[in-house]
Design an enzyme around this catalytic site. Structure first.
Site, mmCIF file in Angstrom:
data_model
loop_
_atom_site.group_PDB
_atom_site.id
_atom_site.type_symbol
_atom_site.label_atom_id
_atom_site.label_comp_id
_atom_site.label_asym_id
_atom_site.label_seq_id
_atom_site.Cartn_x
_atom_site.Cartn_y
_atom_site.Cartn_z
ATOM 1 N N ASP A 34 24.125 27.020 48.022
ATOM 2 C CA ASP A 34 25.321 27.758 48.550
ATOM 3 C C ASP A 34 26.578 26.844 48.098
ATOM 4 O O ASP A 34 26.727 25.678 48.863
ATOM 5 C CB ASP A 34 25.324 27.815 50.090
ATOM 6 C CG ASP A 34 26.533 28.287 50.758
ATOM 7 O OD1 ASP A 34 27.469 28.885 50.238
ATOM 8 O OD2 ASP A 34 26.228 28.194 52.046
ATOM 9 N N ASP A 77 30.188 37.240 56.866
ATOM 10 C CA ASP A 77 30.164 35.882 56.628
ATOM 11 C C ASP A 77 31.484 35.475 56.593
ATOM 12 O O ASP A 77 32.486 35.671 55.928
ATOM 13 C CB ASP A 77 29.779 35.648 55.102
ATOM 14 C CG ASP A 77 29.498 34.326 54.857
ATOM 15 O OD1 ASP A 77 30.081 33.568 55.497
ATOM 16 O OD2 ASP A 77 28.823 33.926 53.691
ATOM 17 N N LYS A 135 37.050 25.506 45.707
ATOM 18 C CA LYS A 135 36.901 27.069 45.484
ATOM 19 C C LYS A 135 38.067 27.928 45.788
ATOM 20 O O LYS A 135 38.032 29.186 45.470
ATOM 21 C CB LYS A 135 35.669 27.395 46.541
ATOM 22 C CG LYS A 135 34.921 28.435 46.565
ATOM 23 C CD LYS A 135 33.810 28.403 47.290
ATOM 24 C CE LYS A 135 33.044 30.061 47.555
ATOM 25 N NZ LYS A 135 32.039 29.970 48.409
ATOM 26 N N GLU A 184 27.149 35.934 48.163
ATOM 27 C CA GLU A 184 26.785 35.211 49.541
ATOM 28 C C GLU A 184 26.163 36.179 50.738
ATOM 29 O O GLU A 184 25.089 35.869 51.182
ATOM 30 C CB GLU A 184 28.139 34.500 50.202
ATOM 31 C CG GLU A 184 28.111 33.095 49.107
ATOM 32 C CD GLU A 184 29.725 32.624 49.333
ATOM 33 O OE1 GLU A 184 30.202 32.929 50.368
ATOM 34 O OE2 GLU A 184 29.971 31.602 48.351
HETATM 35 P P1 ADP Z 1 32.205 27.729 53.695
HETATM 36 O O1 ADP Z 1 30.850 28.269 53.179
HETATM 37 O O2 ADP Z 1 33.402 28.566 53.195
HETATM 38 O O3 ADP Z 1 32.004 26.291 53.287
HETATM 39 P P2 ADP Z 1 31.008 27.328 56.331
HETATM 40 O O4 ADP Z 1 30.408 28.639 56.767
HETATM 41 O O5 ADP Z 1 30.534 26.142 56.091
HETATM 42 O O6 ADP Z 1 32.213 27.491 55.464
HETATM 43 O O7 ADP Z 1 31.990 27.146 57.797
HETATM 44 C C1 ADP Z 1 33.112 26.210 57.623
HETATM 45 C C2 ADP Z 1 34.044 26.501 58.578
HETATM 46 O O8 ADP Z 1 33.585 26.867 59.909
HETATM 47 C C3 ADP Z 1 34.969 25.644 58.850
HETATM 48 O O9 ADP Z 1 36.530 26.058 58.937
HETATM 49 C C4 ADP Z 1 34.757 24.939 60.484
HETATM 50 O O10 ADP Z 1 35.982 24.386 60.826
HETATM 51 C C5 ADP Z 1 34.332 26.124 60.812
HETATM 52 N N1 ADP Z 1 33.517 26.079 62.118
HETATM 53 C C6 ADP Z 1 32.332 25.400 62.193
HETATM 54 N N2 ADP Z 1 31.712 25.411 63.422
HETATM 55 C C7 ADP Z 1 32.685 25.923 64.235
HETATM 56 C C8 ADP Z 1 32.793 26.362 65.323
HETATM 57 N N3 ADP Z 1 31.890 25.987 66.490
HETATM 58 N N4 ADP Z 1 33.842 27.071 65.920
HETATM 59 C C9 ADP Z 1 34.851 27.541 65.117
HETATM 60 N N5 ADP Z 1 34.653 27.292 63.799
HETATM 61 C C10 ADP Z 1 33.574 26.583 63.288
HETATM 62 MG MG MG Z 2 29.911 30.179 53.138
#
Ligand code: ADP
Ligand code: MG
Length: 645
Positions: free
Chosen positions: A12, A210, A73, A182
């Site tokens: 991912d 997502d 990205k 995804e």
């Molecule tokens: P990506 O797949 O785009 O890399 P993720 O699914 O890893 O993203 O999510 C990352 C995002 O989720 C970040 O912006 C992070 O700040 C947010 N995030 C993670 N945990 C929390 C939470 N408990 N509350 C709000 N936002 C969150």
């Molecule tokens: Mg993601």
């Protein structure tokens, strides 16, 4: 599922975090990285001496903000002049420049200082570095080379973004890459969670949502026997946690300016620190109703301290949260379903933890319980690994996937209209054709501009490529017949060609790709560069290992000298002390710049001096022990030492 000998890897590649999983021993496992973390920041940092990727790069964000790259990205497959790129650039602490390329337009490149030199990297190269890191994490875990993997992209990525991701994988050394959306990958993870024993999910309609760091995807997926069928997708490739952070950054920088009459927006370090603090506060607000921001010396010695309530945070972002619901509605409409048809609303992505997002979704689905039983940070990688396993070994019971293309593909025709050839949400792989003619007399050459998007005006859609078509027999307008073929492969990537029907001549059309697409020469150059980085990484790891061994050995020798120095003569003690001190001084001076082999040489030198003296110390110790009645056996010595403890 039957297992093949090749490890089935799913990656991912996220905007903020990446995650890698493997299907082995009949189950899916998330692979921890070298820091022991199950997700890896999609960060790359360049310093005076080295390039760091993942956690080590993330740790550089505050101290080295201008050379620490994230959000690649959000750049991949886009043009420099793209409105969103221009907007993002203002808030990134690193610099983005325009670089001319072989197509029309300009591509964005990040400009960094690396080993004292100015270097520019395309977003594809940064993503390739993150992918290479994930590949190495997987290789260390499975114990063999990993060349094949399923890599995920947001369902709403257009053709250029998909192609660019595939190119990034090639540069990272993943020769056999399959691309999967995804939310579709998450659907595989959901399927497994529903029926862990391998049987198939009974008929169910599932809406996968997502909301990550940079993108938002919705997919309506139906499960029927072993077929996972995506009915429709919707989303936004520029909507996620990063946007919520930015709203908070704006809020607090305005507050700072009002309180202290200082503008932090031009100070990359201050901006990076405020952004990191906002992201932390945002995460806290998912479980508390108020969060505090405290940053010492934020700008010119001025501290900053403030609070934000959950309600304030929700107000700052309400329009973005509501945007998510609009996409849910669109997705249902495209699938020709109503809310009541949905059996499960599955939440994935870090930002799906935001209570307001959950509340809006629950309200929309008339109070329905949301499905939160799969890990929102790992579901995509796990699903990709399950899909990889199903591809690597044929078995009747494997889940079979039918996915769709997110955006319509067509040709820009007379008066700038978009003539759609493949409508959005068409199942893929697919092949469709359409016949076009000329709008002027005696044209022997035409350019067929291929676009992707949903508006009637082609100028508002994404330009993908242009088919140059010459050798048309001279004829009045509307007479020639040119058949254009569009094929979308299982990765969602477009291939196009055309033929002239009047004479039956198959004239090969040459596709001139949009500037976002790399030429083969560019890919080859980037592959070579990536290999150089890989070798440099390996050398660096070896150096760190050699350095640590030398440091540990030096410390051990110091302890030995302290505890057992009296057992040898004064001159030997002095000799050993001098060698130890010299090594400590040498380590201080050469810690950063020396190569790995120098640490090994130094180790041999120190061992040469200390080794014989240590042997003598131990012999004397054994002798004195046996004189005290202890036998010389190793086991006895250990017992005595334990008693002393
Ligand atoms: P990506 O797949 O785009 O890399 P993720 O699914 O890893 O993203 O999510 C990352 C995002 O989720 C970040 O912006 C992070 O700040 C947010 N995030 C993670 N945990 C929390 C939470 N408990 N509350 C709000 N936002 C969150
Ligand atoms: Mg993601």
């Amino acid at each position: 599922m039957v297992e093949s000998n090749m490890p089935a890897i799913g990656i991912d590649l996220g905007t903020t975090h990446s995650c890698v999983a493997v299907w082995q021993h009949g189950r899916v496992e998330v692979i921890p990285n070298d820091h022991g973390n199950r997700t890896t920041p999609s960060y790359v940092s360049f310093t005076q001496t080295h390039r760091f990727t993942g956690d080590a790069a993330f740790n550089q964000l505050i101290t080295n903000p201008c050379n620490t790259i994230f959000d690649a990205k959000r750049l991949i497959g886009r043009e420099f002049d793209d409105e969103l790129v221009q907007k993002d650039m203002i808030l990134w602490p690193f610099q983005v420049d325009a670089s001319p390329c072989h197509g029309t337009g300009k591509k964005p490149v990040v400009a960094v200082t690396y080993k004292g030199e100015q270097r520019k990297f395309a977003a594809i190269e940064i993503s390739a570095m993150v992918l290479m890191k994930m590949k190495e994490v997987a290789e260390a875990y499975v114990g063999s080379a990993v060349n094949n993997a399923v890599v995920t992209v947001p369902a709403y990525f257009n053709n250029l973004q998909r192609q660019a991701t595939k190119d990034a994988a090639t540069i990272a050394g993943l020769s056999g890459v399959r691309i999967i959306n995804e939310p579709t990958a998450s659907a595989f993870a959901y399927g497994l969670a529903q029926k862990p024993n391998g049987s198939n999910v009974v008929r169910r309609n599932v809406l996968v949502i997502d909301l990550g760091g940079g993108t938002f995807d919705v997919a309506l997926v139906t499960f029927k026997k072993n077929v996972i069928r995506v009915k429709s997708v919707s989303g936004d490739t520029h909507l996620g946690g990063g946007d919520f952070d930015i709203r908070m950054v704006r809020h607090f920088s305005a507050e700072f300016e009002e309180k202290h009459h200082k503008d932090i927006s031009r100070n990359p370090r201050a901006m990076a620190r405020l952004r990191a603090a906002c992201e932390r506060a945002k995460r806290n607000l998912s479980s508390t109703s108020i969060a505090t921001i405290e940053i010492d010396c934020l700008l010119e010695g001025t501290d900053f301290s403030s609070t934000i309530t959950r309600a304030q945070f929700e107000n700052l972002n309400l329009d973005l949260f509501e945007e998510c619901i609009k996409h849910v509605k669109k997705c249902l409409k495209d699938a020709k379903m109503v809310k009541g048809d949905v059996d499960d609303v599955v939440l994935v992505g870090g930002s799906s933890r935001i209570p307001k997002v959950q509340q809006l979704l629950q309200d929309f689905f008339c109070g329905k319980e949301l499905y939160k039983s799969i890990n929102p940070d790992e579901a995509v990688a796990c699903g990709a690994a399950i899909y990889a396993a199903s591809l690597s070994c044929f078995d009747d019971n494997n889940p079979r996937l039918v996915d769709v293309t997110p955006l319509s593909i067509g040709v820009k025709v007379h008066l700038g209209r978009m003539a759609v050839v493949i409508p959005r949400n068409s199942p893929i792989p697919t092949r469709m054709e359409k016949i076009f003619t000329t709008s002027r007399d005696y044209k022997t050459r035409v350019y067929i501009p291929v676009h992707q998007g949903e508006t009637l005006e082609a100028s508002d859609t994404n330009f993908l490529c242009e088919l140059k078509f010459s050798g048309i027999p001279q004829a009045q307008k509307h007479i020639p017949r040119i058949e254009v073929f569009f094929k979308i492969d299982a990765d969602g990537i477009l291939h196009c060609s055309a033929q002239e029907l009047m004479t039956g001549n198959k004239i090969r059309a040459i596709a001139h790709y949009h500037s976002g697409r790399l030429s083969r020469k560019e890919v080859r150059r980037m592959v070579k560069d990536a290999e150089k980085f890989r070798v440099a990484d390996k050398q660096y790891q070896e150096k760190v290992k050699a350095m640590n061994s030398l440091e540990t050995y030096t410390q051990n020798m110091e302890t030995m000298l302290e505890c057992h120095g009296a057992k040898v003569g004064l001159s030997e003690r002095r000799k050993m002390a001098v060698a130890i001190n010299q090594t400590i001084q040498w380590l201080d001076q050469n810690f950063v710049l020396a190569e790995g082999c120098k640490f090994e040489d130094k180790m041999i030198e120190l061992e040469g001096v200390c080794g014989p003296i240590i042997t003598k110390m131990l012999e004397t110790q054994n002798l004195s022990m046996s004189n005290n009645g202890a036998s010389g056996s190793r086991a006895k010595i250990e017992i005595i030492e334990l008693d002393l403890d």
